[in-house]
Design a protein around this motif. Structure first.
Motif, mmCIF file in Angstrom:
data_model
loop_
_atom_site.group_PDB
_atom_site.id
_atom_site.type_symbol
_atom_site.label_atom_id
_atom_site.label_comp_id
_atom_site.label_asym_id
_atom_site.label_seq_id
_atom_site.Cartn_x
_atom_site.Cartn_y
_atom_site.Cartn_z
ATOM 1 N N GLY A 101 0.307 -1.232 -0.123
ATOM 2 C CA GLY A 101 0.611 -0.095 -0.542
ATOM 3 C C GLY A 101 1.001 1.166 -0.317
ATOM 4 N N THR A 102 1.797 0.902 1.328
ATOM 5 C CA THR A 102 2.534 2.473 1.780
ATOM 6 C C THR A 102 3.753 2.878 -0.638
ATOM 7 O OG1 THR A 102 3.226 1.970 3.431
ATOM 8 C CG2 THR A 102 4.710 3.352 1.674
ATOM 9 N N LEU A 103 3.999 1.411 -0.757
ATOM 10 C CA LEU A 103 4.587 1.766 -2.471
ATOM 11 C C LEU A 103 3.802 2.257 -3.440
ATOM 12 C CD1 LEU A 103 7.200 0.821 -4.709
ATOM 13 C CD2 LEU A 103 5.582 -1.094 -4.705
ATOM 14 N N MET A 104 2.119 1.970 -3.403
ATOM 15 C CA MET A 104 1.125 1.735 -4.952
ATOM 16 C C MET A 104 0.899 3.574 -3.823
ATOM 17 S SD MET A 104 0.925 -0.377 -6.752
ATOM 18 C CE MET A 104 -0.411 0.066 -7.780
ATOM 19 N N THR A 105 0.514 4.257 -3.711
ATOM 20 C CA THR A 105 0.305 5.282 -2.738
ATOM 21 C C THR A 105 1.254 6.105 -3.353
ATOM 22 O OG1 THR A 105 0.440 5.476 -0.592
ATOM 23 C CG2 THR A 105 -1.989 5.081 -0.879
ATOM 24 N N GLY A 106 2.309 5.646 -3.033
ATOM 25 C CA GLY A 106 3.806 6.517 -3.821
ATOM 26 C C GLY A 106 3.813 7.080 -4.779
ATOM 27 N N LEU A 107 3.801 5.519 -5.752
ATOM 28 C CA LEU A 107 3.436 5.776 -7.099
ATOM 29 C C LEU A 107 2.526 5.766 -8.039
ATOM 30 C CD1 LEU A 107 4.826 2.693 -7.876
ATOM 31 C CD2 LEU A 107 5.675 4.458 -7.907
ATOM 32 N N MET A 108 1.730 6.088 -7.151
ATOM 33 C CA MET A 108 0.312 7.327 -7.246
ATOM 34 C C MET A 108 0.352 8.188 -7.072
ATOM 35 S SD MET A 108 -2.996 4.641 -6.384
ATOM 36 C CE MET A 108 -3.871 5.198 -6.805
ATOM 37 N N GLY A 109 1.068 8.909 -6.291
ATOM 38 C CA GLY A 109 1.190 10.104 -6.013
ATOM 39 C C GLY A 109 0.919 10.925 -4.769
ATOM 40 N N PHE A 110 0.091 10.085 -4.133
ATOM 41 C CA PHE A 110 -0.563 10.524 -3.123
ATOM 42 C C PHE A 110 0.318 10.700 -1.719
ATOM 43 C CE2 PHE A 110 -4.041 8.526 -5.242
ATOM 44 C CZ PHE A 110 -4.569 9.321 -5.381
ATOM 45 N N LYS A 111 0.767 11.744 -1.308
ATOM 46 C CA LYS A 111 2.258 11.806 -0.813
ATOM 47 C C LYS A 111 1.775 11.519 0.763
ATOM 48 C CE LYS A 111 5.539 14.519 1.122
ATOM 49 N NZ LYS A 111 6.435 16.303 0.429
ATOM 50 N N GLU A 112 0.589 12.619 1.451
ATOM 51 C CA GLU A 112 -0.234 12.508 3.027
ATOM 52 C C GLU A 112 0.000 10.739 3.211
ATOM 53 O OE1 GLU A 112 -1.425 14.451 0.286
ATOM 54 O OE2 GLU A 112 -0.553 16.162 0.953
#
Length: 139
Positions: A101-112
């Motif tokens: 989940g961290t990897l996916m949200t980071g790649l999608m641009g959701f920094k928070e």
């Protein structure tokens, strides 16, 4: 019988928390979109599971033989071992899910969201290492 009383007390408190959350949601100063999610999520889940648990607790109190059997099954060594192995497996799987989940949200641009999930991973690993150290010294 103590198990049934503890179970009933837990679910009464659980239902009370749900009712307090529902009252806060209904009478508090919250935006409408936030209010809808809160009512269906937190308050609804607490109240429904609390009522189901209260019914189960009352049924156990009315049948002492079944209450004693439930209490013995909770303290049985095999059941404790199975619970321990299940919690360990779930903890490991959840660590991988948090990493993904961290990897996916980071790649999608959701920094928070990525930082929040990374913080959860850090806390999870910190607790895991801490408890391993503690139990390694204790046993």
């Amino acid at each position: 019988m103590n198990y049934a009383r503890r179970l009933l007390t837990y679910f009464i408190v659980h239902t009370t928390v749900g009712i307090i959350a529902l009252l806060y949601i209904l009478f508090g100063q919250l935006p409408d979109s936030f209010r809808e999610g809160m009512v269906s999520g937190i308050a609804g889940a607490c109240i429904v599971t609390g009522i189901i648990g209260i019914i189960a607790g009352i049924r156990l109190l009315r049948n002492p033989k079944k209450a004693k059997e439930a209490e013995l099954s909770q303290s049985e060594e095999r059941a404790q071992f199975i619970r321990m192995k299940a919690f360990s497996s779930v903890s490991t799987i959840m660590l991988y899910v948090e990493c993904l989940g961290t990897l996916m949200t980071g790649l999608m641009g959701f920094k928070e969201a990525a930082v929040t999930l990374a913080s959860l991973i850090f806390i999870h690993v910190l607790l895991l290492v801490g408890f391993n150290y503690y139990y390694g010294k204790k046993f």
